[in-house]
Design a protein around this motif. Structure first.
Motif, PDB file in Angstrom:
ATOM      1  N   GLY A  70       0.825  -1.212   0.000  1.00  0.00           N
ATOM      2  CA  GLY A  70       0.000   0.000   0.000  1.00  0.00           C
ATOM      3  C   GLY A  70       0.851   1.251   0.000  1.00  0.00           C
ATOM      4  N   ILE A  71       1.909   1.253   0.794  1.00  0.00           N
ATOM      5  CA  ILE A  71       2.821   2.398   0.853  1.00  0.00           C
ATOM      6  C   ILE A  71       3.502   2.591  -0.505  1.00  0.00           C
ATOM      7  CG2 ILE A  71       5.012   3.206   1.847  1.00  0.00           C
ATOM      8  CD1 ILE A  71       4.059   1.813   4.496  1.00  0.00           C
ATOM      9  N   LYS A  73       2.465   1.582  -3.429  1.00  0.00           N
ATOM     10  CA  LYS A  73       1.467   2.003  -4.417  1.00  0.00           C
ATOM     11  C   LYS A  73       1.169   3.490  -4.274  1.00  0.00           C
ATOM     12  CE  LYS A  73      -3.071   0.847  -6.228  1.00  0.00           C
ATOM     13  NZ  LYS A  73      -4.265   0.018  -6.097  1.00  0.00           N
ATOM     14  N   GLN A  74       1.073   3.936  -3.023  1.00  0.00           N
ATOM     15  CA  GLN A  74       0.816   5.363  -2.780  1.00  0.00           C
ATOM     16  C   GLN A  74       1.967   6.206  -3.320  1.00  0.00           C
ATOM     17  OE1 GLN A  74       0.396   6.341   1.372  1.00  0.00           O
ATOM     18  NE2 GLN A  74      -0.874   8.113   0.932  1.00  0.00           N
ATOM     19  N   GLU A  75       3.203   5.764  -3.103  1.00  0.00           N
ATOM     20  CA  GLU A  75       4.366   6.482  -3.616  1.00  0.00           C
ATOM     21  C   GLU A  75       4.364   6.492  -5.142  1.00  0.00           C
ATOM     22  OE1 GLU A  75       7.609   4.436  -1.742  1.00  0.00           O
ATOM     23  OE2 GLU A  75       7.325   5.472   0.177  1.00  0.00           O
ATOM     24  N   ASN A  77       1.707   6.243  -7.072  1.00  0.00           N
ATOM     25  CA  ASN A  77       0.623   7.134  -7.491  1.00  0.00           C
ATOM     26  C   ASN A  77       1.049   8.595  -7.395  1.00  0.00           C
ATOM     27  OD1 ASN A  77      -1.073   5.001  -8.020  1.00  0.00           O
ATOM     28  ND2 ASN A  77      -2.239   5.179  -6.134  1.00  0.00           N
ATOM     29  N   GLN A  78       1.793   8.937  -6.349  1.00  0.00           N
ATOM     30  CA  GLN A  78       2.260  10.310  -6.180  1.00  0.00           C
ATOM     31  C   GLN A  78       3.214  10.682  -7.311  1.00  0.00           C
ATOM     32  OE1 GLN A  78       3.903  11.179  -2.345  1.00  0.00           O
ATOM     33  NE2 GLN A  78       4.513  13.229  -2.898  1.00  0.00           N
ATOM     34  N   THR A  81       1.236  11.175 -10.492  1.00  0.00           N
ATOM     35  CA  THR A  81       0.518  12.451 -10.417  1.00  0.00           C
ATOM     36  C   THR A  81       1.450  13.614 -10.706  1.00  0.00           C
ATOM     37  OG1 THR A  81      -1.054  11.548  -8.822  1.00  0.00           O
ATOM     38  CG2 THR A  81      -0.864  13.947  -8.907  1.00  0.00           C
TER      39      THR A  81
END
Length: 98
Positions: A70-71, A73-75, A77-78, A81
């Motif tokens: 999850g971490i 994936k969040q990185e 995604n950032q 973006t």
């Protein structure tokens, strides 16, 4: 009405009867097998005698992998973006000069 399947999974020397959707069977059997393998590794590598401790260590191992994904994936995604924003700014600047 959806057909349900009755299966039995063995984890840490206990049998767990479950009623599931047939589509879940493969995933549940693989998960039980992974838990059994990891539990055996913990028992061999550490002097753990209590099955509850072994299962807690397995739960922590699996949960930490999920959290780490999850971490990551969040990185990711950032980063995506930020790249999209930079690309949008570039396109906008090029369009404004036309």
């Amino acid at each position: 009405m959806t057909e349900r399947l009755k299966i039995k999974l063995s984890i840490a020397d206990r049998v767990y009867p479950l009623t599931i959707d047939p589509a879940q069977e493969e995933g549940l059997r693989k998960a039980a097998k992974n838990i059994e393998q990891l539990a055996k590794q913990f028992e061999q590598n550490y002097a753990v005698r209590d099955k509850q401790d072994v299962l807690a260590m397995c739960a922590l191992q699996f949960a930490s992998k999920i959290e780490q994904r999850g971490i990551e994936k969040q990185e990711d995604n950032q980063e995506v973006t930020e790249r999209l924003q930079a690309l949008e700014a570039l396109v906008t600047s090029k369009l404004s000069t036309l």
